[in-house]
Write a protein that holds these residues in place. Structure first.
Motif, PDB file in Angstrom:
ATOM      1  N   THR A   1      14.578   2.190  -4.683  1.00 23.61           N
ATOM      2  CA  THR A   1      14.509   3.683  -4.584  1.00 23.61           C
ATOM      3  C   THR A   1      14.815   4.161  -3.037  1.00 23.61           C
ATOM      4  OG1 THR A   1      12.500   4.351  -4.619  1.00 23.61           O
ATOM      5  CG2 THR A   1      13.351   3.872  -6.836  1.00 23.61           C
ATOM      6  N   LYS A   2      15.287   5.431  -2.885  1.00 24.46           N
ATOM      7  CA  LYS A   2      15.214   5.549  -1.307  1.00 24.46           C
ATOM      8  C   LYS A   2      13.893   5.677  -0.838  1.00 24.46           C
ATOM      9  CE  LYS A   2      19.623   6.773  -1.256  1.00 24.46           C
ATOM     10  NZ  LYS A   2      20.543   5.853  -0.107  1.00 24.46           N
ATOM     11  N   GLU A   3      12.812   5.961  -1.626  1.00 23.98           N
ATOM     12  CA  GLU A   3      11.299   6.033  -1.278  1.00 23.98           C
ATOM     13  C   GLU A   3      11.140   4.459  -0.799  1.00 23.98           C
ATOM     14  OE1 GLU A   3      12.317   9.612  -3.213  1.00 23.98           O
ATOM     15  OE2 GLU A   3      12.450   7.656  -3.884  1.00 23.98           O
ATOM     16  N   GLN A   4      11.386   3.790  -1.678  1.00 23.16           N
ATOM     17  CA  GLN A   4      11.171   2.064  -1.664  1.00 23.16           C
ATOM     18  C   GLN A   4      11.609   1.897  -0.352  1.00 23.16           C
ATOM     19  OE1 GLN A   4      12.032   0.608  -5.499  1.00 23.16           O
ATOM     20  NE2 GLN A   4       9.984   0.930  -6.226  1.00 23.16           N
ATOM     21  N   GLN A   5      12.965   2.168  -0.270  1.00 26.26           N
ATOM     22  CA  GLN A   5      13.703   1.757   1.220  1.00 26.26           C
ATOM     23  C   GLN A   5      13.106   2.009   2.408  1.00 26.26           C
ATOM     24  OE1 GLN A   5      17.813   3.069   0.669  1.00 26.26           O
ATOM     25  NE2 GLN A   5      18.357   1.335  -0.774  1.00 26.26           N
ATOM     26  N   GLN A   6      12.557   3.363   2.354  1.00 24.04           N
ATOM     27  CA  GLN A   6      11.708   3.815   3.672  1.00 24.04           C
ATOM     28  C   GLN A   6      10.778   3.023   3.857  1.00 24.04           C
ATOM     29  OE1 GLN A   6      13.206   6.183   5.758  1.00 24.04           O
ATOM     30  NE2 GLN A   6      11.245   5.446   6.658  1.00 24.04           N
ATOM     31  N   VAL A   7      10.017   2.698   2.709  1.00 23.34           N
ATOM     32  CA  VAL A   7       8.518   1.969   2.861  1.00 23.34           C
ATOM     33  C   VAL A   7       9.058   0.553   3.525  1.00 23.34           C
ATOM     34  CG1 VAL A   7       7.151   0.582   1.351  1.00 23.34           C
ATOM     35  CG2 VAL A   7       7.429   2.985   1.058  1.00 23.34           C
TER      36      VAL A   7
ATOM     37  N   ASN B   1      22.268  -6.548  -1.959  1.00 23.76           N
ATOM     38  CA  ASN B   1      22.073  -6.038  -3.436  1.00 23.76           C
ATOM     39  C   ASN B   1      20.754  -5.492  -3.848  1.00 23.76           C
ATOM     40  OD1 ASN B   1      24.861  -6.184  -4.092  1.00 23.76           O
ATOM     41  ND2 ASN B   1      24.646  -8.294  -4.520  1.00 23.76           N
ATOM     42  N   PHE B   2      19.727  -6.137  -3.551  1.00 22.93           N
ATOM     43  CA  PHE B   2      18.427  -6.012  -3.639  1.00 22.93           C
ATOM     44  C   PHE B   2      17.876  -4.725  -2.962  1.00 22.93           C
ATOM     45  CE2 PHE B   2      13.739  -6.053  -2.942  1.00 22.93           C
ATOM     46  CZ  PHE B   2      13.444  -6.581  -4.017  1.00 22.93           C
ATOM     47  N   TRP B   3      18.398  -4.665  -1.696  1.00 23.90           N
ATOM     48  CA  TRP B   3      18.223  -3.259  -0.906  1.00 23.90           C
ATOM     49  C   TRP B   3      18.597  -2.085  -1.651  1.00 23.90           C
ATOM     50  CZ3 TRP B   3      15.508  -1.133   2.934  1.00 23.90           C
ATOM     51  CH2 TRP B   3      16.055   0.014   3.513  1.00 23.90           C
TER      52      TRP B   3
ATOM     53  N   SER C   1       0.854  -1.217   0.050  1.00 21.01           N
ATOM     54  CA  SER C   1      -0.088   0.060   0.001  1.00 21.01           C
ATOM     55  C   SER C   1       0.925   1.170  -0.025  1.00 21.01           C
ATOM     56  CB  SER C   1      -0.986   0.003   1.279  1.00 21.01           C
ATOM     57  OG  SER C   1      -0.339  -0.045   2.546  1.00 21.01           O
ATOM     58  N   LEU C   2       1.801   1.326   0.758  1.00 19.05           N
ATOM     59  CA  LEU C   2       2.842   2.269   1.132  1.00 19.05           C
ATOM     60  C   LEU C   2       3.589   2.860  -0.211  1.00 19.05           C
ATOM     61  CD1 LEU C   2       3.981   2.196   4.343  1.00 19.05           C
ATOM     62  CD2 LEU C   2       2.291   3.879   3.670  1.00 19.05           C
ATOM     63  N   SER C   3       3.908   1.730  -1.227  1.00 19.96           N
ATOM     64  CA  SER C   3       4.431   1.803  -2.129  1.00 19.96           C
ATOM     65  C   SER C   3       3.676   2.122  -3.366  1.00 19.96           C
ATOM     66  CB  SER C   3       5.364   0.495  -2.622  1.00 19.96           C
ATOM     67  OG  SER C   3       4.589  -0.301  -2.949  1.00 19.96           O
ATOM     68  N   LYS C   4       2.319   2.076  -3.245  1.00 18.73           N
ATOM     69  CA  LYS C   4       1.368   2.402  -4.119  1.00 18.73           C
ATOM     70  C   LYS C   4       1.552   1.250  -5.480  1.00 18.73           C
ATOM     71  CE  LYS C   4       0.890   7.412  -3.367  1.00 18.73           C
ATOM     72  NZ  LYS C   4       1.444   7.383  -2.268  1.00 18.73           N
ATOM     73  N   GLY C   5       1.708   0.109  -5.010  1.00 16.82           N
ATOM     74  CA  GLY C   5       1.988  -0.931  -6.059  1.00 16.82           C
ATOM     75  C   GLY C   5       2.912  -1.128  -6.529  1.00 16.82           C
ATOM     76  N   GLU C   6       4.145  -0.462  -6.348  1.00 17.34           N
ATOM     77  CA  GLU C   6       5.370  -0.370  -7.123  1.00 17.34           C
ATOM     78  C   GLU C   6       5.961  -1.643  -6.507  1.00 17.34           C
ATOM     79  OE1 GLU C   6       7.759   2.861  -6.546  1.00 17.34           O
ATOM     80  OE2 GLU C   6       6.546   4.458  -7.400  1.00 17.34           O
ATOM     81  N   LEU C   7       5.909  -2.156  -5.280  1.00 15.77           N
ATOM     82  CA  LEU C   7       6.360  -3.468  -4.585  1.00 15.77           C
ATOM     83  C   LEU C   7       5.478  -4.413  -4.227  1.00 15.77           C
ATOM     84  CD1 LEU C   7       8.778  -1.528  -1.944  1.00 15.77           C
ATOM     85  CD2 LEU C   7       9.494  -2.493  -4.339  1.00 15.77           C
ATOM     86  N   LYS C   8       5.652  -5.520  -4.482  1.00 17.71           N
ATOM     87  CA  LYS C   8       4.776  -6.614  -4.021  1.00 17.71           C
ATOM     88  C   LYS C   8       5.580  -7.649  -3.227  1.00 17.71           C
ATOM     89  CE  LYS C   8       1.167  -5.715  -6.500  1.00 17.71           C
ATOM     90  NZ  LYS C   8      -0.045  -5.354  -5.848  1.00 17.71           N
ATOM     91  N   VAL C   9       4.922  -8.225  -2.160  1.00 18.33           N
ATOM     92  CA  VAL C   9       5.551  -8.849  -1.343  1.00 18.33           C
ATOM     93  C   VAL C   9       5.056 -10.705  -1.391  1.00 18.33           C
ATOM     94  CG1 VAL C   9       5.875  -9.639   1.045  1.00 18.33           C
ATOM     95  CG2 VAL C   9       6.047  -7.348   0.251  1.00 18.33           C
TER      96      VAL C   9
END
Length: 331
Positions: free
Chosen positions: A249-255, A243-245, A54-62
């Motif tokens: 992006t910085k925003e995704q890392q924060q998420v 490497n994955f980390w 939700s916080l990544s607005k769909g850019e990341l899935k788990v």
């Protein structure tokens, strides 16, 4: 009639109009070795997965793999280091590579859950994993919790003498094996996934682990005595392949960081609540729980004194950190 210039403009406009959802989301694979009912599995699915997506607005899935379907702890450790798994929840299996992380599992170091949580979530906790990235290729995200370890066995243990000849499963970590030997037991290192069959077949007489693991893994169906030694506190470390980390992006890392910390908070809350429920369930199912009296408790602590000096010999910086941890429990 469309001119060539008009068609070109329409093509550019169409490209710009594509929404982020049209692009493939980056998948984060997360694995642990706990059953689905364990607080860590619940927290990963309810909090980590939901918040990341939700916080990544769909850019990341788990995608969460629990139940040890991708392997026991050692295999997961190697998998996340190698990058075949993006993230894993581990104990202190990396204590040979990470200078001071093994301090956490020194015997009788933490007084209670509040002491452990406050210490690990302070600057002290960061000191323990300062060389994690460099020495393992893993990025530390948060401290979760497995709990205080107790002994589940096929016979009652009410004094130090009762450990003699007892075949106990311990994790294959050198510091933990030493702790087991100090009790006077015969130690058999086994992966956690092999414990049920080892108990069932009589390969070992008992196992030491936190209450939630004993219940979730159903070891109590075979061994009907628990001694509440609380000899070691065991954390869960939320770790991501470096490497994955760095590919985020910085925003995704924060998420990811925020979601991991929130999942860890839920895990602590669930585990502490579950522990009292687990003890009630065990007693209902015919398990006898023995809480050591003062004499037995003092004897347990005395038996483990050598573990500290032996640890300091290999980890000279540990002495000051241990003092900080003890002081944190006195505040």
């Amino acid at each position: 009639m469309f001119t060539r210039k008009t068609l070109a403009a329409l093509t550019i406009s169409s490209a710009l109009a594509v929404t982020p959802a049209a692009y493939a989301a980056k998948m984060i694979t997360v694995a642990n070795f706990f059953p689905d009912t364990h607080p860590n599995s619940i927290a990963l699915k309810e909090t980590f997965k939901n918040e990341v997506e939700s916080l990544s607005k769909g850019e990341l899935k788990v995608k969460v793999f629990s139940n040890g379907v991708l392997g026991a702890e050692e295999k997961l450790y190697n998998s996340v280091r190698g990058g075949t798994v993006n993230m894993a929840i581990l104990g202190t299996i990396m204590d040979k590579e990470v200078q001071n992380v093994g301090i956490i599992q020194l015997p009788f170091l933490f007084k209670n859950y509040e002491h452990a949580q406050n210490a690990l979530n302070s600057d002290i906790g960061q000191k323990l994993v300062n060389d994690m990235d460099t020495n393992t290729g893993l990025h530390f995200l948060a401290y979760g919790v497995q709990g205080f370890r107790v002994v589940a066995s096929n016979r009652e243990i009410s004094s130090m003498d009762d450990f003699q000849g007892l075949r106990l499963r311990f994790p294959g970590i050198s510091s933990m094996i030493e702790i087991g030997k100090n009790l006077g037991a015969n130690i058999t290192p086994l992966p956690i996934s092999d414990v049920f069959s080892a108990l069932e077949q009589g390969v070992v007489d008992g196992v030491e682990n936190p209450y939630p693991n004993i219940v979730a893994s159903k070891w109590y169906e075979i061994v009907k005595y628990i001694t509440e030694t609380n000899h070691v506190f065991t954390p869960n470390l939320y770790l991501m392949n470096n490497n994955f980390w760095n590919s985020l992006t910085k925003e995704q890392q924060q998420v990811v960081s925020t979601a991991a910390q929130n999942a860890a908070k839920q895990e602590w809350s669930l585990l502490i609540k579950q522990e009292s429920e687990n003890k009630a369930k065990l007693e209902q199912d015919g398990v006898k729980i023995t809480v050591p009296d003062k004499a037995f408790h003092d004897a347990l602590i005395k038996a483990e004194e050598s573990a500290y000096e032996n640890y300091y010999t290999l980890h000279p910086d540990a002495r000051d950190i241990v003092k900080e941890i003890i002081a944190a429990g006195e505040k």
